[in-house]
Design a protein around this motif. Structure first.
Motif, short mmCIF file in Angstrom:
data_model
loop_
_atom_site.label_atom_id
_atom_site.label_comp_id
_atom_site.label_asym_id
_atom_site.label_seq_id
_atom_site.Cartn_x
_atom_site.Cartn_y
_atom_site.Cartn_z
N LYS A 7 29.07 60.37 -45.96
CA LYS A 7 30.28 60.38 -45.14
C LYS A 7 31.27 59.31 -45.57
O LYS A 7 32.30 59.15 -44.94
CB LYS A 7 29.91 60.16 -43.67
CG LYS A 7 29.22 61.37 -43.06
CD LYS A 7 28.62 61.07 -41.71
CE LYS A 7 29.64 60.71 -40.66
NZ LYS A 7 29.09 60.70 -39.30
N GLU A 8 30.96 58.56 -46.63
CA GLU A 8 31.84 57.49 -47.06
C GLU A 8 32.19 57.61 -48.53
O GLU A 8 31.46 58.22 -49.31
CB GLU A 8 31.18 56.13 -46.79
CG GLU A 8 30.94 55.89 -45.31
CD GLU A 8 30.34 54.52 -45.03
OE1 GLU A 8 29.66 53.97 -45.92
OE2 GLU A 8 30.55 54.03 -43.91
N THR A 92 36.87 60.66 -39.32
CA THR A 92 35.94 61.45 -40.12
C THR A 92 34.97 62.19 -39.21
O THR A 92 34.71 63.39 -39.40
CB THR A 92 35.17 60.53 -41.10
OG1 THR A 92 36.11 59.89 -41.97
CG2 THR A 92 34.17 61.33 -41.94
N ASP A 93 34.45 61.50 -38.21
CA ASP A 93 33.53 62.14 -37.26
C ASP A 93 34.22 63.28 -36.50
O ASP A 93 33.64 64.34 -36.31
CB ASP A 93 32.97 61.11 -36.28
CG ASP A 93 31.98 60.16 -36.93
OD1 ASP A 93 31.47 60.47 -38.03
OD2 ASP A 93 31.72 59.09 -36.34
N ARG A 96 34.56 66.23 -38.80
CA ARG A 96 33.26 66.88 -38.99
C ARG A 96 32.90 67.73 -37.77
O ARG A 96 32.34 68.81 -37.92
CB ARG A 96 32.19 65.84 -39.30
CG ARG A 96 32.30 65.37 -40.76
CD ARG A 96 31.26 64.32 -41.09
NE ARG A 96 31.27 64.08 -42.53
CZ ARG A 96 30.26 64.35 -43.35
NH1 ARG A 96 29.14 64.84 -42.88
NH2 ARG A 96 30.36 64.10 -44.63
N ASN A 102 32.58 68.14 -45.23
CA ASN A 102 32.62 67.19 -46.34
C ASN A 102 33.59 66.03 -46.12
O ASN A 102 33.84 65.25 -47.04
CB ASN A 102 32.98 67.91 -47.65
CG ASN A 102 31.95 68.96 -48.00
OD1 ASN A 102 30.75 68.72 -47.93
ND2 ASN A 102 32.41 70.14 -48.37
N ARG A 104 35.22 62.58 -45.49
CA ARG A 104 34.66 61.26 -45.76
C ARG A 104 35.63 60.15 -45.35
O ARG A 104 36.83 60.36 -45.29
CB ARG A 104 34.33 61.12 -47.25
CG ARG A 104 33.20 62.03 -47.66
CD ARG A 104 32.65 61.69 -49.01
NE ARG A 104 33.52 62.20 -50.07
CZ ARG A 104 33.33 61.90 -51.36
NH1 ARG A 104 32.36 61.11 -51.74
NH2 ARG A 104 34.14 62.40 -52.27
#
Length: 119
Positions: A7-8, A92-93, A96, A102, A104
């Protein structure tokens, strides 16, 4: 499962992607005041508290508002960033949760970018 992918993204990875990818979308989730002081070239500005609403727009509405094509949920190169990483992680969360498997977060955010780029 696909959602467990990293995720980064770090500075070096982002810099490499910027040099070779036509599909990379970098989203700056900082405040207007922060963006006015400098931004990553090519990034679009969507404040963190509006990410969910903006990524729920139709592709046509997104393109009209931001001038770029709305990425598909499986877009391989969707990166969020803030000043140091916390708000980018929140964005990002949220992405998602909307199905952007994908998405990040750029760890270190604009602070790292500015340091590495000598800004």
């Amino acid at each position: 499962m696909e959602a467990t992918r990293n995720k980064e993204i770090c500075y070096e990875e982002l810099k490499t992607l910027m040099g070779k990818s036509q599909n990379l979308l970098v989203v700056d989730v900082r405040s207007n005041e922060e963006v006015a002081k400098g931004h990553i070239p090519g990034s679009i500005h969507i404040p963190v508290d509006t990410v969910e609403a903006e990524f729920s727009l139709s592709p046509e509405e997104f393109k009209a508002k931001y001038g770029v094509t709305k990425p598909p949920p499986d877009a391989p190169e969707l990166v969020f960033h803030c000043m140091m990483g916390r708000r980018g992680g929140i964005a990002t969360d949220k992405a998602r949760e909307l199905g952007y498997v994908n998405a990040r977060n750029f760890v270190g955010g604009y602070k790292t970018w500015a340091e590495k780029e000598g800004k």
